[in-house]
Design a protein around this motif. Structure first.
Motif, PDB file in Angstrom:
ATOM      1  N   ALA A 177      -6.185 -78.672  24.445  1.00  0.00           N
ATOM      2  CA  ALA A 177      -4.979 -77.890  24.102  1.00  0.00           C
ATOM      3  C   ALA A 177      -4.992 -76.579  24.881  1.00  0.00           C
ATOM      4  N   GLU A 178      -6.156 -75.962  24.924  1.00  0.00           N
ATOM      5  CA  GLU A 178      -6.330 -74.689  25.630  1.00  0.00           C
ATOM      6  C   GLU A 178      -6.008 -74.858  27.119  1.00  0.00           C
ATOM      7  N   ARG A 179      -6.550 -75.929  27.690  1.00  0.00           N
ATOM      8  CA  ARG A 179      -6.336 -76.189  29.122  1.00  0.00           C
ATOM      9  C   ARG A 179      -4.864 -76.458  29.422  1.00  0.00           C
ATOM     10  N   ARG A 180      -4.252 -77.278  28.567  1.00  0.00           N
ATOM     11  CA  ARG A 180      -2.834 -77.615  28.801  1.00  0.00           C
ATOM     12  C   ARG A 180      -1.924 -76.398  28.642  1.00  0.00           C
ATOM     13  N   ALA A 181      -2.214 -75.570  27.624  1.00  0.00           N
ATOM     14  CA  ALA A 181      -1.382 -74.377  27.400  1.00  0.00           C
ATOM     15  C   ALA A 181      -1.535 -73.408  28.575  1.00  0.00           C
ATOM     16  N   LYS A 182      -2.761 -73.276  29.043  1.00  0.00           N
ATOM     17  CA  LYS A 182      -3.022 -72.357  30.165  1.00  0.00           C
ATOM     18  C   LYS A 182      -2.266 -72.825  31.405  1.00  0.00           C
ATOM     19  N   GLU A 183      -2.316 -74.112  31.611  1.00  0.00           N
ATOM     20  CA  GLU A 183      -1.624 -74.681  32.784  1.00  0.00           C
ATOM     21  C   GLU A 183      -0.102 -74.507  32.660  1.00  0.00           C
ATOM     22  N   LEU A 184       0.400 -74.735  31.449  1.00  0.00           N
ATOM     23  CA  LEU A 184       1.845 -74.615  31.224  1.00  0.00           C
ATOM     24  C   LEU A 184       2.340 -73.211  31.565  1.00  0.00           C
ATOM     25  N   SER A 186       0.951 -71.001  33.390  1.00  0.00           N
ATOM     26  CA  SER A 186       0.569 -70.486  34.721  1.00  0.00           C
ATOM     27  C   SER A 186       1.771 -70.412  35.670  1.00  0.00           C
ATOM     28  N   CYS A 187       2.865 -71.114  35.346  1.00  0.00           N
ATOM     29  CA  CYS A 187       4.017 -71.057  36.259  1.00  0.00           C
ATOM     30  C   CYS A 187       4.832 -69.777  36.061  1.00  0.00           C
ATOM     31  N   ALA A 189       3.309 -66.685  33.962  1.00  0.00           N
ATOM     32  CA  ALA A 189       2.427 -65.520  33.781  1.00  0.00           C
ATOM     33  C   ALA A 189       1.359 -65.516  34.862  1.00  0.00           C
ATOM     34  N   LYS A 190       1.074 -64.353  35.410  1.00  0.00           N
ATOM     35  CA  LYS A 190       0.126 -64.368  36.528  1.00  0.00           C
ATOM     36  C   LYS A 190      -1.332 -64.410  36.075  1.00  0.00           C
ATOM     37  N   GLU A 191      -1.595 -64.062  34.818  1.00  0.00           N
ATOM     38  CA  GLU A 191      -2.970 -64.088  34.318  1.00  0.00           C
ATOM     39  C   GLU A 191      -2.993 -64.710  32.933  1.00  0.00           C
ATOM     40  N   ALA A 192      -4.113 -65.351  32.600  1.00  0.00           N
ATOM     41  CA  ALA A 192      -4.270 -65.862  31.231  1.00  0.00           C
ATOM     42  C   ALA A 192      -5.554 -65.293  30.652  1.00  0.00           C
ATOM     43  N   ILE A 193      -5.521 -64.987  29.372  1.00  0.00           N
ATOM     44  CA  ILE A 193      -6.726 -64.534  28.672  1.00  0.00           C
ATOM     45  C   ILE A 193      -6.960 -65.540  27.563  1.00  0.00           C
ATOM     46  N   VAL A 194      -8.093 -66.216  27.620  1.00  0.00           N
ATOM     47  CA  VAL A 194      -8.322 -67.294  26.657  1.00  0.00           C
ATOM     48  C   VAL A 194      -9.209 -66.802  25.513  1.00  0.00           C
ATOM     49  N   VAL A 195      -8.727 -66.998  24.284  1.00  0.00           N
ATOM     50  CA  VAL A 195      -9.488 -66.659  23.076  1.00  0.00           C
ATOM     51  C   VAL A 195      -9.287 -67.787  22.055  1.00  0.00           C
ATOM     52  N   LYS A 196      -9.904 -67.651  20.915  1.00  0.00           N
ATOM     53  CA  LYS A 196      -9.722 -68.654  19.848  1.00  0.00           C
ATOM     54  C   LYS A 196      -8.375 -68.428  19.147  1.00  0.00           C
ATOM     55  N   PRO A 197      -7.787 -69.459  18.505  1.00  0.00           N
ATOM     56  CA  PRO A 197      -6.485 -69.272  17.855  1.00  0.00           C
ATOM     57  C   PRO A 197      -6.424 -68.095  16.883  1.00  0.00           C
ATOM     58  N   VAL A 198      -7.436 -67.973  15.993  1.00  0.00           N
ATOM     59  CA  VAL A 198      -7.345 -66.885  15.015  1.00  0.00           C
ATOM     60  C   VAL A 198      -7.444 -65.523  15.715  1.00  0.00           C
ATOM     61  N   GLU A 199      -8.188 -65.477  16.818  1.00  0.00           N
ATOM     62  CA  GLU A 199      -8.285 -64.210  17.565  1.00  0.00           C
ATOM     63  C   GLU A 199      -6.935 -63.856  18.198  1.00  0.00           C
TER      64      GLU A 199
END
Ligand code: NAD
Length: 398
Positions: A177-184, A186-187, A189-199
């Motif tokens: 889910a994290e990978r797919r959301a990040k990829e989605l 990416s078209c 937002a120029k940067e992604a910051i990955v954290v846990k859902p509750v964070e």
């Protein structure tokens, strides 16, 4: 999966959903903006934005012409999309508790249209734990669906600038889910910051509570100075001038709107209401209209005064009246006098009058929303102007 759409935005005609739909469509995704607001679809289809959003109308027309954006009321389109982004409103209830049920009721309403293999991205601001709860619920119902939470952090009115500039906070209930959301994202937002859902959920609440508290500090400073008979802005200008550690101090003024208050309250609820700073911010910001009236009553018999409220939107340059303190001010004033006039540059209301007419008719003018269009009004020296924002640069003493 052979889908008609890459993305379906549920709540796609809203203040967050529509600009987001336009941004994805502009980035080459096949987007369906799905909503239930029947009254808005024709205007959107004809390329007209239903609310003010800087630069959006031109972009809306482009993505409609290119066929990349489809406004829709049809639930079939939900099943026909690879990714679903949910951006419905998430209010608090009349007891100032988060409406825990609204998101889950929404899911129950649409679950039959969700298809295995889809990714659901929650984009509404949600109570911490909602994303994991949704994932569990879908699993229990036998759905093989990925769930992510990617909060919206734009400032209303400038979405189509900020969506491309702000880093996107991304979280997912699984690595996929994290990978797919990040990829989605990416078209756009120029940067992604990955954290846990509750964070990510808490990050969004902290962001808005922080902003709301800062406004309340300025409002309390204003009241302290005013109570001491001091001109707040004379002091404000002295302390912020060429002084880096105070240069981000906000000005005083009505702090409201559809997000800051309710997100501060949600954070408070998340900590069992153990959030004295947030709770105080609510009392201070929501108390400002009361304070203005109290001060006016010390000087005048308001029943003998005609009072004009200049600006009804929740902030300058906006046509959004949701949770605007101008309306609260109006209601409170109705207990004092029946001679109240209202005006707003952008909000159409048959009860409102023009700004100059309001000035001419009123004895007391309260600058509630400092739209820049009010800068050149002709205001005679016999008028009393209550200008907590110091919009006219003549001080803010009440
Ligand atoms: N407005 C902002 O600037 C902003 C910024 C960041 C985050 N947020 C968050 O985004 C979320 C949405 O806020 P908004 O300001 O866009 O609200 P909004 O009311 O403008 O938009 C919500 C949309 O959802 C639609 N909707 C409601 N119920 C629906 C249903 N059952 N099916 C389909 N559509 C439905 C409504 O018709 C509306 O068009 C909230 O959680 C808010 O806190 C808002």
């Amino acid at each position: 999966m052979d889908n008609k759409f890459d993305v379906c935005v549920l709540g796609g005609f809203g203040h967050v959903g529509l600009p987001l739909s336009i941004a994805f469509a502009g980035a080459g995704k096949r987007v369906c903006a799905f909503d239930i607001a029947k009254d808005k679809i024709e205007s959107i289809k004809s390329g007209k934005m239903p609310f003010m959003e800087d630069g959006a109308e031109e972009k809306l027309q482009k993505v409609l012409e290119s066929g990349m954006l489809t406004p829709s009321l049809s639930t079939d389109d939900i099943s026909n999309s690879e990714n679903l982004i949910i951006v419905i409103g998430t209010p608090t209830d009349s007891h100032l508790s988060p409406e825990f049920d609204s998101m889950m009721t929404f899911i129950d309403q649409y679950i039959k249209y969700f298809k295995d293999g889809q990714l659901i991205v929650l984009r509404s601001t949600v109570y911490p734990g909602t994303t994991e709860m949704l994932y569990k619920k879908l699993k229990e119902k036998g759905k093989n669906i990925e769930v992510a939470f990617c909060p919206e952090r734009i400032i209303e009115g400038y979405a189509l600038k900020e969506l491309y500039e702000l880093p996107q906070i991304v979280s997912g209930t699984t690595e996929n889910a994290e990978r797919r959301a990040k990829e989605l994202f990416s078209c756009i937002a120029k940067e992604a910051i990955v954290v846990k859902p509750v964070e990510a959920e808490v990050a969004k609440l902290l962001t808005n509570a922080w902003r709301y508290i800062r406004f309340s500090v300025a409002n309390q400073f204003f009241m302290i100075c005013n109570d001491a008979g001091l001109d707040f802005y004379k002091i404000y200008n002295a302390l912020t001038y060429n002084y880096p550690r105070a240069k981000d101090m906000p000005k005083a003024g009505f702090a409201s709107g559809p997000c800051l208050f309710k997100d501060t309250v949600q954070l408070s609820a998340f900590n069992n209401y153990g959030f004295p700073l947030g709770n105080s911010a609510v009392l201070i910001n929501e108390g400002l209209p009361f304070y203005i009236i109290k001060k006016l009553k010390e000087k005048h018999d308001l029943n003998k005064k005609r009072i004009g409220i200049l600006g009804m939107a929740f902030k300058a340059g906006s046509d959004d009246k949701r949770d605007s303190l101008s309306y609260k001010l109006k209601t409170l004033l109705e207990f004092e006098t029946n001679k109240i006039y209202c005006t707003d540059v952008y909000i159409k209301d048959p009860g409102f009058i023009g700004a100059q007419e309001l000035v001419d008719r009123s004895d007391i003018i309260i600058v509630a929303t400092p739209h820049k269009e009010y800068a050149n009004l002709k205001i005679g020296s016999e008028k009393e102007v209550i200008d907590v924002w110091n919009f006219y640069g003549k001080g803010a003493t009440v």
